[in-house]
Design an enzyme around this catalytic site. Structure first.
Site, short mmCIF file in Angstrom:
data_model
loop_
_atom_site.label_atom_id
_atom_site.label_comp_id
_atom_site.label_asym_id
_atom_site.label_seq_id
_atom_site.Cartn_x
_atom_site.Cartn_y
_atom_site.Cartn_z
N GLU A 206 0.85 -1.19 0.00
CA GLU A 206 0.00 0.00 0.00
C GLU A 206 0.88 1.24 0.00
O GLU A 206 2.04 1.21 0.44
CB GLU A 206 -0.90 0.03 1.23
CG GLU A 206 -2.03 -0.98 1.21
CD GLU A 206 -2.95 -0.82 2.42
OE1 GLU A 206 -2.44 -0.45 3.49
OE2 GLU A 206 -4.16 -1.05 2.28
N GLU A 211 -4.56 1.40 -2.12
CA GLU A 211 -5.25 0.93 -0.92
C GLU A 211 -5.77 -0.48 -1.16
O GLU A 211 -6.39 -0.77 -2.19
CB GLU A 211 -6.42 1.85 -0.56
CG GLU A 211 -7.23 1.39 0.63
CD GLU A 211 -6.51 1.56 1.96
OE1 GLU A 211 -6.79 0.76 2.89
OE2 GLU A 211 -5.67 2.48 2.08
N HIS A 282 -18.36 22.23 -7.15
CA HIS A 282 -17.47 22.86 -8.12
C HIS A 282 -17.26 24.32 -7.77
O HIS A 282 -18.17 24.99 -7.26
CB HIS A 282 -18.05 22.76 -9.53
CG HIS A 282 -17.87 21.41 -10.18
ND1 HIS A 282 -16.68 21.01 -10.71
CD2 HIS A 282 -18.74 20.37 -10.35
CE1 HIS A 282 -16.81 19.78 -11.21
NE2 HIS A 282 -18.04 19.38 -11.00
N LEU A 605 -29.79 66.70 -3.98
CA LEU A 605 -28.75 67.08 -4.92
C LEU A 605 -28.29 65.87 -5.74
O LEU A 605 -28.55 64.72 -5.35
CB LEU A 605 -27.56 67.67 -4.17
CG LEU A 605 -27.78 69.05 -3.55
CD1 LEU A 605 -26.56 69.46 -2.75
CD2 LEU A 605 -28.08 70.08 -4.63
N PRO A 606 -27.64 66.08 -6.86
CA PRO A 606 -27.14 64.93 -7.65
C PRO A 606 -26.24 64.04 -6.80
O PRO A 606 -25.33 64.53 -6.12
CB PRO A 606 -26.35 65.61 -8.77
CG PRO A 606 -26.90 66.98 -8.88
CD PRO A 606 -27.31 67.37 -7.50
#
Length: 900
Positions: A206, A211, A282, A605-606
């Protein structure tokens, strides 16, 4: 096997998450007398409950003691050990215990990464009983603990992203990696064998990629089904390898599965089924499964078929292969205790601040524009990161402004509301001040309805709610009512429960916390008496009280995030949810009592955040006047802004023209945005909106109108009522959108608009604003050039190429023309030149569809990081500066104004 979630139940009607774990045997001596199976079952059940609470904002585990004690008793070493293993930290950091009557309680603080200050980069975001992720180490298989699993997942993500950048695809070459040594060669030969002799000794041992397993006495199919998840996961998550089932690992003898205990087809089938069921996560767009091959080899004994050896060759996998879903749990009132899927678990484990990931390139870091107010690195698992624009108030500044704490003093806030409530309700001041007498340091935060503040349904009978944050006390929610109606306790408990959950899971409060409740009844005849109800049956430890001003301020800063936080439009751009904070000025308008402010004109305001405010108000309308999104009408002038708001699913959005063409009698509440650019060419839109919202005289709807006369871009009648009739009225002066150079340029253009206002603007309306509050701190680019058309096209294409290379995408860019006709006339010229210079970062974007080409007028109310203004001229000089202002205010960081 871990117990199913149905073995635990969540106790209803409580101010905290309480998990009922049923009967449990306590005390070391008593637990030693139990049979091992029952002891293990109780241990795992308790660990599961603790894991769920750690991941869900904290709470309480309640157990009925199986053996009654008249004296204090300890948990038992095995139970305490399982909880320590879960947190890998000091027991008292996250758990405290108490015993009362026949019940035993474990108080669980929410998990955060604080206990591991020595290694901030490797802290898992959530707790897990088991990762179910295996790897191969030498000749053994190793189950990854939480911190190792965290490192493993981060490495996989980093490798995938590096591969995508370098090669444009997942690392396919890695998947076919082959070990080049003699053992691998022998294993390869064995795998490709057709027959073997029983008892033959294999000539190799092994290793980290080989295995040997021998079939057990159970059926071969069952044995294979049991071992495959563990070993296939380990090989796939490492460097691949061979699993030979039917070989004794010590003697290396070939034994096989007896033919009477399993046949070739059934073994091949069970192998395929077991591998197909392995959960896979994944980190790219790939949908590949585990790559493997199977060979069932005949094993002969003295010339007769004895059985089979199963050989499985596994390739290394690009991402993560689980043996089963991780053992990690969460809990909420509706779902109860539930386990996370592999995908959910992996996402939460690897969750990180956008500024700390490669979602954005370094030169586009959020830190360039935003300041982190709440980081995921030291916050509870369910929190989202919170950012505010640089230069705006920090959450600590907002807390001091809205909810100040002063040593030795109890502060009532907001003061105007306190004075208003006191004058409206006789005896209220005496009632609350009587309740506050024991408090010497703290803040009492009043609200007409804390339920509405927390996005819960309003209870009409409530006079007011008051949240007490005081030293040496837990946060306490007082609810004042005129009389009892049977559901008072439910309202108070529900509000307190939601507040506690949001303070932890949204506000990021890291300490131990509970919220207590008190119900007070204000008698119309007597101001001196109050009936108090609500008593918590569980005695919390004293550590759940706020010990000092530091803890109080930390809690109040979490409250700032709860009340002022909103989902940023950046969430869609970055692919992960982040929150921004309202300014104090915006919050003061947002917190108005809608029952008393049915109609309001908001001049801004903007870049002051009018559209954000419009969305927040619509969300509040849905809460206060329970209705579905399709019953709230949002009206704007242009289709692009309509489409943006429609995508948020908070209302039904239409343009002004559509509003005038159709009957909208089914709506009751209307919010109007960019109203300065509305016209009356299709009829009187304002009177129609008023008629709809005031249809029910006794219960009119909401009509809020947002506008900015500085950005008026036409000379027609806007249809707005005279300026003097725009009442009640609020103003927004803090510019929160534009970088410093752009904001300074806007101020200069605004001065020109003041000097030469268009004739259709009401006198005095531009004087409403004195000086805009410009927020400093964000660098930007402003360039104004004069070019012919050919050079202009070349400049824009070349600049876009550089921006794409530096990490910006087509979604960041808008090319704006003076008119729609000009846009259609020149758009193709710009596109053709851009496509000549496209780079890899934009190759995936189909035909540059995300690149915005539009007119300045149609783009009103929207924004982009980079804006190119192409020859911003108008036929009528009376609105030339207004058009220029509209253009410049759309750009957040880069503004290029190109004149022919």
């Amino acid at each position: 096997m871990w117990p199913k979630s149905t073995s635990l139940s969540v106790k209803p009607f409580s101010t905290d998450l309480i998990i009922d774990a049923g009967k449990v045997t306590l005390g070391e001596g008593n637990r030693k007398k139990m049979n091992s199976s029952q002891r293990e079952q109780e241990r795992k059940k308790l660990a599961q409950a603790a894991c769920a609470l750690l991941n869900s904002g904290g709470g309480v585990i309640e157990m009925e003691m199986a053996n009654r004690f008249d004296h204090p008793v300890e948990l038992g070493l095995d139970l305490e050990r399982s909880l320590r293993e879960l947190i890998q930290s000091d027991f008292q950091t996250f758990f405290e215990t108490n015993q009362k009557g026949g019940h035993f309680y474990i108080f669980v603080k929410s998990w955060n990464c604080g206990p591991f200050p020595e290694d901030r980069s490797t802290k898992p975001r959530i707790c897990s009983l088991s990762s179910s992720l295996f790897q191969r180490y030498g000749t053994s298989v190793h189950l990854l603990e939480s911190r190792d699993a965290f490192d493993f997942l981060k490495t996989k993500i980093r490798n995938i992203k590096c591969s995508l950048i370098n090669e444009g695809a997942p690392p396919a070459k890695m998947l076919r990696a082959v070990h080049q040594n003699s053992s691998e060669s022998h294993a390869f030969q064995l795998f490709n064998s057709e027959k073997l002799e029983y008892g033959a000794v294999l000539p190799f041992p092994e290793s980290d990629f080989i295995e040997f397993k021998q079939f057990s006495t159970k059926s071969c199919q069952e044995y294979v089904k049991d071992i495959i998840p563990k070993y296939i996961s380990a090989f796939a998550n490492s460097c691949g390898g061979y699993l030979f089932i039917g070989v004794e690992d010590n003697s290396k003898k070939v034994m096989g599965c007896p033919k009477d205990n399993g046949d070739r087809n059934s073994l091949e089938k069970v192998i395929a089924e077991a591998i197909s069921k392995l959960p896979i996560v994944h980190f790219s767009s790939s949908e590949a499964r585990v790559s493997y091959k199977t060979n069932v080899i005949d094993v002969f004994r003295e010339g007769e078929l004895h059985g089979y050896l199963c050989a499985i060759k596994v390739e290394p996998f690009c991402c993560a292969v689980f043996s089963k879903a991780p053992n990690s749990w969460m809990v909420d009132e509706k779902k109860g205790v539930y386990s996370l899927t592999s995908r959910e678990w992996a996402d939460m484990m690897t969750d990180a601040d956008p500024g700390a990931t490669s979602n954005l390139p370094p030169n586009r870091s959020l830190s360039d524009t935003f300041e982190c107010q709440l980081s995921l690195y030291d916050s509870p698992p369910r929190c989202r990161p919170v950012y505010s624009r640089k230069g705006l108030e920090h959450k600590a500044d907002l807390q001091q402004h809205l909810f100040p704490v002063s040593q030795g003093c109890l502060i009532y806030t907001p003061k105007p509301l306190w004075e208003e409530l006191s004058s409206q309700h006789e005896g209220l001041r005496d009632l609350l001040e009587e309740q506050m007498r024991p408090c010497s340091c703290g803040v009492l935060i009043l609200s007409r309805s804390w339920a509405v503040d927390l996005d819960l349904e309003e209870k009409q009978e409530v006079i007011c709610d008051a949240l007490l944050i005081a030293q040496n006390s837990p946060p306490t929610l007082f609810t004042v009512l005129g009389e009892q109606d049977g559901r008072d306790q439910y309202y108070c408990t529900r509000t307190a429960f939601t507040l506690k959950q949001k303070l932890v899971n949204m506000g990021g409060y890291p300490g131990k916390i509970r919220v207590t409740t008190r119900i007070l009844y204000l008698s119309p005849k007597s101001s001196a008496q109050a009936q108090q109800t609500s008593r918590c049956p569980i005695d919390y430890p004293s550590s759940y009280n706020l010990a000092d001003t530091q803890q109080m301020e930390a809690l109040l800063q979490a409250l700032v995030i709860v009340l002022l936080g909103f989902r940023s439009f950046l969430s869609d751009e970055l692919g992960c949810e982040i929150l921004n904070l309202l300014t104090a000025q915006q919050y003061e308008i947002f917190s108005k009592n809608l029952h008393k402010t049915k109609e309001l004109f908001v001049h801004g305001l903007p870049g002051s955040g009018k559209t954000i405010m419009a969305m927040k108000i619509m969300e509040k309308i849905r809460t206060m006047f329970p209705c579905e999104a399709h019953r709230i009408l949002y009206i704007c002038e242009n289709q692009p802004l309509r489409d943006l708001i429609s995508s948020q699913n908070v209302c039904h959005a239409v343009t002004r023209k559509t509003f005038m063409m159709r009957n909208f009698e089914e709506f009751k509440h209307i919010v109007i945005d960019e109203a300065q650019n509305f016209r009356t060419e299709n009829g009187d839109w304002y009177q129609k909106a008023k008629a709809i919202t005031q249809r029910e005289k006794n219960d009119p709807g909401i009509l809020w109108i947002f506008l900015d006369y500085f950005q008026t871009n036409h000379l027609d009648d806007s249809g707005l009522p005279p300026y003097s009739c725009q009442y009640p009225r609020e103003i927004l002066t803090k510019v929160v959108r534009n970088a410093d150079k752009i904001a300074s340029y806007l101020q200069n253009v605004m001065q020109e608009v003041r000097k030469n206002p268009p004739p259709n603007i009401f006198p005095g309306s531009l004087e409403l604003f004195h000086e805009p509050e410009q927020v400093q701190g964000v660098s930007g680019i402003l360039e104004i050039m004069y070019l012919n058309l050919e050079k202009m096209v070349f400049f824009v294409a070349k600049k876009c190429q550089l921006l794409w290379r530096s990490g910006y995408s087509s979604r960041d860019i808008a090319v704006l023309f003076s008119t729609t006709d000009e846009m259609y006339r020149y758009k193709d010229k710009f596109l053709r030149e851009m496509k000549k210079r496209k780079v890899s970062q934009v190759n995936n974007e189909s035909s540059f569809t995300n690149l915005m080409f539009d007119s300045v007028r149609r783009f009103s109310g929207l924004e982009r990081n980079i804006v190119f203004g192409i020859n911003p001229q108008t036929a009528d000089p009376a609105i030339s500066h207004n058009l220029l202002l509209c253009l410049a205010s759309r750009a957040k960081k880069h503004l290029y104004i190109l004149y022919l």
